[in-house]
Design a protein around this motif. Sequence first.
Motif, PDB file in Angstrom:
ATOM      1  N   ARG A 145      -9.334  62.598 -92.324  1.00  0.00           N
ATOM      2  CA  ARG A 145     -10.645  63.137 -91.927  1.00  0.00           C
ATOM      3  C   ARG A 145     -11.747  62.085 -92.065  1.00  0.00           C
ATOM      4  O   ARG A 145     -12.878  62.386 -92.453  1.00  0.00           O
ATOM      5  CB  ARG A 145     -10.997  64.394 -92.714  1.00  0.00           C
ATOM      6  CG  ARG A 145      -9.872  65.425 -92.766  1.00  0.00           C
ATOM      7  CD  ARG A 145      -9.413  65.845 -91.365  1.00  0.00           C
ATOM      8  NE  ARG A 145      -8.191  66.642 -91.443  1.00  0.00           N
ATOM      9  CZ  ARG A 145      -8.187  67.965 -91.570  1.00  0.00           C
ATOM     10  NH1 ARG A 145      -9.320  68.616 -91.629  1.00  0.00           N
ATOM     11  NH2 ARG A 145      -7.038  68.620 -91.628  1.00  0.00           N
ATOM     12  N   ALA A 146     -11.397  60.855 -91.746  1.00  0.00           N
ATOM     13  CA  ALA A 146     -12.370  59.764 -91.780  1.00  0.00           C
ATOM     14  C   ALA A 146     -13.206  59.764 -90.502  1.00  0.00           C
ATOM     15  O   ALA A 146     -12.744  60.193 -89.438  1.00  0.00           O
ATOM     16  CB  ALA A 146     -11.658  58.425 -91.930  1.00  0.00           C
ATOM     17  N   ASP A 147     -14.413  59.263 -90.596  1.00  0.00           N
ATOM     18  CA  ASP A 147     -15.291  59.156 -89.428  1.00  0.00           C
ATOM     19  C   ASP A 147     -14.979  57.924 -88.596  1.00  0.00           C
ATOM     20  O   ASP A 147     -15.211  57.910 -87.392  1.00  0.00           O
ATOM     21  CB  ASP A 147     -16.756  59.084 -89.876  1.00  0.00           C
ATOM     22  CG  ASP A 147     -17.266  60.425 -90.374  1.00  0.00           C
ATOM     23  OD1 ASP A 147     -16.581  61.442 -90.139  1.00  0.00           O
ATOM     24  OD2 ASP A 147     -18.335  60.460 -91.000  1.00  0.00           O
ATOM     25  N   GLU A 148     -14.473  56.873 -89.249  1.00  0.00           N
ATOM     26  CA  GLU A 148     -14.257  55.633 -88.513  1.00  0.00           C
ATOM     27  C   GLU A 148     -13.223  54.761 -89.210  1.00  0.00           C
ATOM     28  O   GLU A 148     -12.949  54.913 -90.399  1.00  0.00           O
ATOM     29  CB  GLU A 148     -15.573  54.853 -88.374  1.00  0.00           C
ATOM     30  CG  GLU A 148     -16.191  54.465 -89.722  1.00  0.00           C
ATOM     31  CD  GLU A 148     -17.499  53.721 -89.583  1.00  0.00           C
ATOM     32  OE1 GLU A 148     -17.797  53.272 -88.458  1.00  0.00           O
ATOM     33  OE2 GLU A 148     -18.214  53.588 -90.599  1.00  0.00           O
ATOM     34  N   VAL A 149     -12.639  53.867 -88.421  1.00  0.00           N
ATOM     35  CA  VAL A 149     -11.754  52.830 -88.933  1.00  0.00           C
ATOM     36  C   VAL A 149     -12.483  51.500 -88.793  1.00  0.00           C
ATOM     37  O   VAL A 149     -12.961  51.152 -87.708  1.00  0.00           O
ATOM     38  CB  VAL A 149     -10.424  52.793 -88.143  1.00  0.00           C
ATOM     39  CG1 VAL A 149      -9.604  51.564 -88.537  1.00  0.00           C
ATOM     40  CG2 VAL A 149      -9.627  54.058 -88.391  1.00  0.00           C
ATOM     41  N   LEU A 150     -12.597  50.777 -89.891  1.00  0.00           N
ATOM     42  CA  LEU A 150     -13.278  49.478 -89.887  1.00  0.00           C
ATOM     43  C   LEU A 150     -12.231  48.370 -89.847  1.00  0.00           C
ATOM     44  O   LEU A 150     -11.469  48.198 -90.792  1.00  0.00           O
ATOM     45  CB  LEU A 150     -14.157  49.330 -91.132  1.00  0.00           C
ATOM     46  CG  LEU A 150     -15.203  50.439 -91.368  1.00  0.00           C
ATOM     47  CD1 LEU A 150     -15.926  50.219 -92.685  1.00  0.00           C
ATOM     48  CD2 LEU A 150     -16.200  50.479 -90.214  1.00  0.00           C
ATOM     49  N   GLY A 153     -10.410  65.810-104.279  1.00  0.00           N
ATOM     50  CA  GLY A 153     -10.756  66.927-103.416  1.00  0.00           C
ATOM     51  C   GLY A 153     -10.429  66.643-101.967  1.00  0.00           C
ATOM     52  O   GLY A 153      -9.370  66.111-101.642  1.00  0.00           O
ATOM     53  N   ALA A 154     -11.364  67.006-101.079  1.00  0.00           N
ATOM     54  CA  ALA A 154     -11.165  66.849 -99.638  1.00  0.00           C
ATOM     55  C   ALA A 154     -12.388  66.171 -99.042  1.00  0.00           C
ATOM     56  O   ALA A 154     -13.211  66.793 -98.363  1.00  0.00           O
ATOM     57  CB  ALA A 154     -10.929  68.210 -98.987  1.00  0.00           C
ATOM     58  N   PRO A 155     -12.547  64.883 -99.270  1.00  0.00           N
ATOM     59  CA  PRO A 155     -13.754  64.187 -98.829  1.00  0.00           C
ATOM     60  C   PRO A 155     -13.866  64.089 -97.306  1.00  0.00           C
ATOM     61  O   PRO A 155     -12.875  63.968 -96.601  1.00  0.00           O
ATOM     62  CB  PRO A 155     -13.611  62.800 -99.461  1.00  0.00           C
ATOM     63  CG  PRO A 155     -12.143  62.618 -99.661  1.00  0.00           C
ATOM     64  CD  PRO A 155     -11.610  63.977 -99.977  1.00  0.00           C
ATOM     65  N   ASN A 156     -15.101  64.146 -96.820  1.00  0.00           N
ATOM     66  CA  ASN A 156     -15.418  63.921 -95.418  1.00  0.00           C
ATOM     67  C   ASN A 156     -16.411  62.770 -95.324  1.00  0.00           C
ATOM     68  O   ASN A 156     -16.962  62.313 -96.330  1.00  0.00           O
ATOM     69  CB  ASN A 156     -16.034  65.176 -94.785  1.00  0.00           C
ATOM     70  CG  ASN A 156     -15.025  66.299 -94.627  1.00  0.00           C
ATOM     71  OD1 ASN A 156     -13.985  66.107 -94.015  1.00  0.00           O
ATOM     72  ND2 ASN A 156     -15.332  67.469 -95.185  1.00  0.00           N
ATOM     73  N   GLY A 157     -16.647  62.311 -94.108  1.00  0.00           N
ATOM     74  CA  GLY A 157     -17.694  61.317 -93.898  1.00  0.00           C
ATOM     75  C   GLY A 157     -17.407  59.966 -94.507  1.00  0.00           C
ATOM     76  O   GLY A 157     -18.328  59.248 -94.910  1.00  0.00           O
ATOM     77  N   HIS A 158     -16.133  59.578 -94.595  1.00  0.00           N
ATOM     78  CA  HIS A 158     -15.795  58.277 -95.166  1.00  0.00           C
ATOM     79  C   HIS A 158     -15.181  57.385 -94.093  1.00  0.00           C
ATOM     80  O   HIS A 158     -14.831  57.839 -93.004  1.00  0.00           O
ATOM     81  CB  HIS A 158     -14.839  58.432 -96.349  1.00  0.00           C
ATOM     82  CG  HIS A 158     -13.570  59.153 -96.015  1.00  0.00           C
ATOM     83  ND1 HIS A 158     -12.406  58.503 -95.663  1.00  0.00           N
ATOM     84  CD2 HIS A 158     -13.272  60.487 -95.973  1.00  0.00           C
ATOM     85  CE1 HIS A 158     -11.458  59.393 -95.425  1.00  0.00           C
ATOM     86  NE2 HIS A 158     -11.948  60.598 -95.610  1.00  0.00           N
ATOM     87  N   SER A 159     -15.068  56.110 -94.425  1.00  0.00           N
ATOM     88  CA  SER A 159     -14.498  55.126 -93.511  1.00  0.00           C
ATOM     89  C   SER A 159     -13.179  54.616 -94.058  1.00  0.00           C
ATOM     90  O   SER A 159     -12.936  54.651 -95.271  1.00  0.00           O
ATOM     91  CB  SER A 159     -15.462  53.944 -93.325  1.00  0.00           C
ATOM     92  OG  SER A 159     -16.715  54.374 -92.850  1.00  0.00           O
ATOM     93  N   VAL A 160     -12.326  54.123 -93.166  1.00  0.00           N
ATOM     94  CA  VAL A 160     -11.046  53.535 -93.557  1.00  0.00           C
ATOM     95  C   VAL A 160     -11.093  52.038 -93.217  1.00  0.00           C
ATOM     96  O   VAL A 160     -10.959  51.661 -92.049  1.00  0.00           O
ATOM     97  CB  VAL A 160      -9.864  54.212 -92.834  1.00  0.00           C
ATOM     98  CG1 VAL A 160      -8.552  53.487 -93.162  1.00  0.00           C
ATOM     99  CG2 VAL A 160      -9.766  55.673 -93.238  1.00  0.00           C
ATOM    100  N   PRO A 161     -11.343  51.185 -94.213  1.00  0.00           N
ATOM    101  CA  PRO A 161     -11.372  49.744 -93.949  1.00  0.00           C
ATOM    102  C   PRO A 161      -9.962  49.160 -93.905  1.00  0.00           C
ATOM    103  O   PRO A 161      -9.169  49.366 -94.825  1.00  0.00           O
ATOM    104  CB  PRO A 161     -12.162  49.192 -95.140  1.00  0.00           C
ATOM    105  CG  PRO A 161     -11.898  50.158 -96.249  1.00  0.00           C
ATOM    106  CD  PRO A 161     -11.669  51.500 -95.611  1.00  0.00           C
TER     107      PRO A 161
END
Length: 558
Positions: A459-464, A503-511
């Motif tokens: 549930r990431a917003d973006e992949v960096l 927990g169940a985090p939202n709004g994170h990025s995957v570097p």
Amino acid sequence: MAFRTDIEIAREAVKKPIQEIGAKLGISSDDLVPYGHDKAKVSAEFIAQARSKTDGKLILVTAINPTPAGEGKTTTTVGLGDGLNRIGKKAMICIREASLGPCFGMKGGAAGGGMAQVVPMEDINLHFTGDFHAITSAHNLLSAMIDNHIYWGNELRIDQRRVVWRRVMDMNDRALRDIVTSLGGVANGFPRQAGFDITVASEVMAILCLASDLDDLQKRLGDIIVAYRRDRSPVYARDIKADGAMTVLLKDAMQPNLVQTLEHNPAFVHGGPFANIAHGCNSVVATTTALKLADYVVTEAGFGADLGAEKFMNIKCRKAGIAPSVVVLVATVRAMKMNGGVAKADLGAENVEAVNKGCANLGRHIENLKGFGVPVVVAINHFVTDTDAEIEAVKAYVRGQGAEAILSRHWELGGKGAEDLAKRVAEVADSGVASFSPIYPDDMGLLDKIKTIASRIYRADEVLADKSVRDQLKQWEEAGYGHLPICMAKTQYSFSTDPNRRGAPNGHSVPVREVRLSAGAGFVVVICGEIMTMPGLPRVPSSEAIMLNDQGQIDGLF
């Protein structure tokens, strides 16, 4: 009753001769290669003959993200297998072998626990049948042959700065992560920077666990990319002429290991790739053979469902042509409270509010698993400190997610304590409602596959990903590797790449830090965050408490 450790329970077990266990599966003594009285390998000839039989039902056991409170995935796998046999089903289990590194470090064993164990527990957690030693030897033979080739003239024009094949050992040893080899003068070769990984992170381990037979094994070993030339063209293990000898070293290791549970039910324990670095499942050979021998096969995938189950579905099932009929998602009340913000020292006190708050992690895993088209049953692995109100809170939450949670007391009672879970799991498996499908197709671009996992599972917003990473992925696609699945390497403790975000985090990025091509295993490894391919020992390692007692028995091994 006085508390007994896992090893004390295992030591008191009355084991049956392994030939009797094999007979339950229709394996004759002639098709078993005994290692003592209580463990054996199954012959390649028998495995080949069994391929014409009809498959049983495959049951996958996975879990929420691990916490220091403990989840008990392997314990549940063993307990469920025993429970299925108790209710009259012909069932067996398939789990991974234990690595010595975590065993002597801090993780603990890989043979279950309490009254839900596979035995001989000591052997399984130590040298067992020597499979990991064979993998270590095969891997390091290739390392030696690469350096030897360079020493004797480098006919393949290997760029010594671009040797990508490291060495391995099955131990946690941070001092070996980055080293310089060949010091000491001309006779010792050309100095270069190198390093060690732990054996379970070896591509050879992944290959052994994905190969279908010895011919497939040798082909995959030959496909390993070991280095690059100055023009960036790859050098393969077959170019070094190492694939044949490596296959010879792995000949016996390819055969699944047969052991038994405390209740004398059959179990294959075979292979052991890490789940946060590799694909985290036992061998394809063991699983596909078990499906021919039993009506129900209970297997597990490492760590939480965001790592182990995702890779089981997208890598192992895709490669092996198998599909689970049902997924059992293991959770504990203690872990729910920890996800809800309770400190480990306070987990014994009732806290329904924290349970409800922590269930978000459980809910996301349920939703993700359903996204593969497979029904989910939640197993609440019982602890004595659990209260009725806390258990009911978990059950109510799971009902709200369109699934069912069942309390299981296999750790305390063995198969008897898992009968309710076994009955429901068998019903769901037999219902035929599963319509399994991986979450991305083979022909999707590599970067898009990474983005699909990041968005749908994490549930990431973006992949960096830097330009260098994107360019590398494009180069591999142009070289014919674009069809490969993705093996994400990230922390097991969170959906995100930050181990502290429970927990169940939202709004994170995957570097994406780097990408590695495992051409022999057949996947692209995507390293996110700080993932160690050679772990270190903790301040107080488990090995400090392991010793022989006056009777010559092992103490301190869990």
